[in-house]
Design a protein around this motif. Structure first.
Motif, mmCIF file in Angstrom:
data_model
loop_
_atom_site.group_PDB
_atom_site.id
_atom_site.type_symbol
_atom_site.label_atom_id
_atom_site.label_comp_id
_atom_site.label_asym_id
_atom_site.label_seq_id
_atom_site.Cartn_x
_atom_site.Cartn_y
_atom_site.Cartn_z
ATOM 1 N N UNK A 190 0.955 4.813 -9.892
ATOM 2 C CA UNK A 190 0.458 3.587 -10.526
ATOM 3 C C UNK A 190 1.480 2.463 -10.367
ATOM 4 N N UNK A 191 2.747 2.785 -10.592
ATOM 5 C CA UNK A 191 3.801 1.776 -10.438
ATOM 6 C C UNK A 191 3.850 1.241 -9.011
ATOM 7 N N UNK A 192 3.829 2.136 -8.017
ATOM 8 C CA UNK A 192 3.909 1.710 -6.619
ATOM 9 C C UNK A 192 2.689 0.906 -6.213
ATOM 10 N N UNK A 193 1.524 1.287 -6.709
ATOM 11 C CA UNK A 193 0.297 0.567 -6.349
ATOM 12 C C UNK A 193 0.314 -0.854 -6.893
ATOM 13 N N UNK A 194 0.652 -0.985 -8.173
ATOM 14 C CA UNK A 194 0.691 -2.319 -8.789
ATOM 15 C C UNK A 194 1.766 -3.178 -8.128
ATOM 16 N N UNK A 195 2.960 -2.609 -7.949
ATOM 17 C CA UNK A 195 4.032 -3.370 -7.313
ATOM 18 C C UNK A 195 3.671 -3.786 -5.894
ATOM 19 N N UNK A 196 3.011 -2.879 -5.160
ATOM 20 C CA UNK A 196 2.630 -3.191 -3.786
ATOM 21 C C UNK A 196 1.619 -4.310 -3.696
ATOM 22 N N UNK A 197 0.617 -4.260 -4.557
ATOM 23 C CA UNK A 197 -0.416 -5.304 -4.521
ATOM 24 C C UNK A 197 0.152 -6.664 -4.922
ATOM 25 N N UNK A 198 1.126 -6.662 -5.854
ATOM 26 C CA UNK A 198 1.711 -7.933 -6.294
ATOM 27 C C UNK A 198 2.657 -8.534 -5.253
ATOM 28 N N UNK A 199 3.264 -7.665 -4.429
ATOM 29 C CA UNK A 199 4.254 -8.172 -3.469
ATOM 30 C C UNK A 199 3.794 -8.079 -2.025
ATOM 31 N N UNK A 200 2.501 -7.806 -1.800
ATOM 32 C CA UNK A 200 2.012 -7.629 -0.429
ATOM 33 C C UNK A 200 2.189 -8.889 0.404
ATOM 34 N N UNK A 201 1.959 -10.068 -0.204
ATOM 35 C CA UNK A 201 2.031 -11.316 0.561
ATOM 36 C C UNK A 201 3.466 -11.627 1.007
ATOM 37 N N UNK A 202 4.459 -11.112 0.265
ATOM 38 C CA UNK A 202 5.855 -11.397 0.626
ATOM 39 C C UNK A 202 6.336 -10.542 1.794
ATOM 40 N N UNK A 203 5.709 -9.391 2.004
ATOM 41 C CA UNK A 203 6.168 -8.479 3.054
ATOM 42 C C UNK A 203 5.194 -8.436 4.243
ATOM 43 N N UNK A 259 -3.168 5.449 -2.602
ATOM 44 C CA UNK A 259 -2.880 4.113 -3.120
ATOM 45 C C UNK A 259 -1.385 3.948 -3.385
ATOM 46 N N UNK A 260 -0.737 5.013 -3.884
ATOM 47 C CA UNK A 260 0.699 4.946 -4.117
ATOM 48 C C UNK A 260 1.489 4.911 -2.824
ATOM 49 N N UNK A 261 1.034 5.680 -1.824
ATOM 50 C CA UNK A 261 1.710 5.670 -0.526
ATOM 51 C C UNK A 261 1.636 4.278 0.103
ATOM 52 N N UNK A 262 0.470 3.628 -0.033
ATOM 53 C CA UNK A 262 0.332 2.271 0.483
ATOM 54 C C UNK A 262 1.276 1.304 -0.202
ATOM 55 N N UNK A 263 1.431 1.447 -1.523
ATOM 56 C CA UNK A 263 2.345 0.577 -2.248
ATOM 57 C C UNK A 263 3.786 0.763 -1.821
ATOM 58 N N UNK A 264 4.169 2.015 -1.512
ATOM 59 C CA UNK A 264 5.532 2.276 -1.063
ATOM 60 C C UNK A 264 5.744 1.833 0.383
ATOM 61 N N UNK A 265 4.677 1.817 1.172
ATOM 62 C CA UNK A 265 4.787 1.427 2.579
ATOM 63 C C UNK A 265 5.078 -0.059 2.729
ATOM 64 N N UNK A 266 4.689 -0.848 1.752
ATOM 65 C CA UNK A 266 4.822 -2.301 1.853
ATOM 66 C C UNK A 266 6.272 -2.713 2.091
#
Length: 446
Positions: free
Chosen positions: A59-72, A198-205
């Motif tokens: 959950x943490x990685x997913x939320x963090x990833x979606x919030x910071x996707x545009x920066x990476x 979803x968590x793997x995607x957040x960590x991949x960002x």
């Protein structure tokens, strides 16, 4: 004086009081049971604790990833759809494959051994086409592995007829509601896999070292959970099939599943952690022995020692032990030891060693994983090439384990068939399949 010395000597002799001996044995047995229960509780606590911690991490990685996707410069619409589609495809492939196995066991076995190398080679070619250093390395490994699979299929070609017969007779009367159990397991598997994706995607960002570690942790969670799901299904079906073969009675599937979840999860968790490790050790020992042959070269001087170690370890942890876990509620290690001793006394050890059911289920998983890797990898290659390697790998893992979950019930039926036969070869439910095969092996050995 002489009588006194005789009396002293008698007092120094060890006690042979049967009551005290029984009390001592009872104390030892009580301590053993307490230790076993403690280990089972420990594994249950560790499993559920790891589920909770993994869920929080995802959950943490997913939320963090979606919030910071545009920066990476991460493109979720190009990463998630292919992988989630491959995840959904894994459930379809797994269910279809187990249905083919039930209806057409002969075609299923031959297809697993001959199609799996082709699909693995296709995945290897896909990875080579991606062109990155990592994909080239893994693609080369996949191509080599496909060649090894082809050679193995040629080597065991003479065993196909027996494998088809044993699979047919053991699954002739599948337990009631088997399809419902498989569907339930696949639904749980696809939901959990999608959640982890979803968590793997957040960590991949971000792709930092700590995020790479998070991805590894999530994948380990996926592997253990899928193993637990597979073995839960295997214990449940093996229990029902054992009752059917040994006592000629039918057991309610819901009751068997409830008893498995309520009373046997500790042993299943232990077995799910031990069996994959011992399977790898035994498989590698066989491969080394096959390559070494009878040579005395220094490189292979330890092959016999390694094979002996693998043969010893299989006594303490093997998939056949899951039958006694389900039927007698034994500890997993004790169940494995008792089951292997049964095979040894009944003269089934050579037959078990040459059985192809495990290879069939493994190659079925490889084929299913390859299909999912091709679905996710080709899609990603066309929309965003840089994501193709990781999407292919994740899709393969999910597809492999989903197929292994679906194939747990035929493996459980074969396991129960062998165990019941070892306990009572004259049982009314058995045909000459096993005795004829034993005679064939004896002739080949002679």
């Amino acid at each position: 004086m002489q009588n006194f010395l005789i009396q002293v000597r008698e007092d120094r002799l060890p006690s042979t009081n049967p009551v005290k001996a029984q009390e001592s044995n009872a104390h030892i047995e009580t301590a053993t049971v307490a230790a076993r229960q403690f280990v089972q509780r420990l594994f249950r606590v560790l499993f559920f604790l790891h589920i909770i911690l993994t869920a929080i991490l995802v959950i943490f990685l997913t939320v963090r990833g979606l919030l910071s996707a545009h920066r990476h410069h991460f493109h979720p619409k190009k990463w998630y759809p292919p992988l989630l589609t491959a995840t959904a495809c894994s459930a379809i492939v797994a269910f279809t494959w187990q249905w083919i196995t039930l209806r057409y066991p002969s075609r299923a076995i031959k297809a697993a051994f001959w199609i799996s190398p082709l699909l693995t080679c296709a995945v290897g070619i896909l990875l080579v086409l991606i062109g990155s250093a990592a994909s080239l390395a893994m693609g080369s490994v996949a191509v080599v592995f496909s060649i090894i699979q082809s050679l193995y299929a040629c080597w065991v070609n003479l065993r196909f007829n027996y494998a088809i017969k044993i699979l047919s007779v053991s699954t002739a009367f599948p337990p009631a509601k088997t399809t419902a159990l498989v569907i339930l397991s696949l639904v749980i598997g696809i939901v959990y896999s999608g959640f982890l994706v979803s968590g793997i995607g957040g960590a991949t960002i971000t792709g930092t070292e700590i995020d790479t570690l998070f991805i590894l942790v999530i994948l380990l969670s996926l592997i253990w959970c899928m193993q637990v799901m597979k073995n839960t299904l295997q214990v449940t079906v093996a229990h029902i099939k054992y009752i059917q073969l040994a006592r000629e009675a039918d057991m309610d599937t819901k009751v068997a599943l409830r008893d498995t979840i309520k009373h046997l999860m500790g042993n299943i968790l232990i077995g799910s952690a031990i069996v994959p490790i011992l399977t790898v050790i035994r498989g590698s020992a066989r491969a080394i022995s096959l390559v070494a042959g009878g040579t005395d070269e220094f490189l292979f001087s330890c092959a016999n020692c390694y094979s002996a170690l693998a043969s010893t370890l299989v006594n303490y942890g093997n998939r056949w032990g899951f039958v006694h876990v389900g039927v007698y509620n034994k500890g997993f290690v004790q169940a494995s030891m008792d089951t292997w001793e049964l095979f040894r006394r009944a003269g089934l050890e050579p037959l078990i060693d040459s059985d192809l059911t495990g290879s069939f289920c493994f190659l079925s998983g490889i084929a299913g994983g390859a299909i999912c890797a091709l679905v996710g990898g080709i899609w990603t290659l066309t929309v965003h090439k840089s994501y193709a390697t990781e999407v292919s790998i994740y899709a393969f893992l999910i597809g492999y384990f989903m197929c292994r979950v679906a194939m747990a019930w035929p493996q459980a039926c074969v396991s129960a068939y062998y165990v019941v036969y070892a306990e009572n070869p004259q049982g009314p439910r058995f045909d000459p399949t096993i005795p004829v095969r034993i005679q064939e092996l004896q002739r080949y050995g002679a």
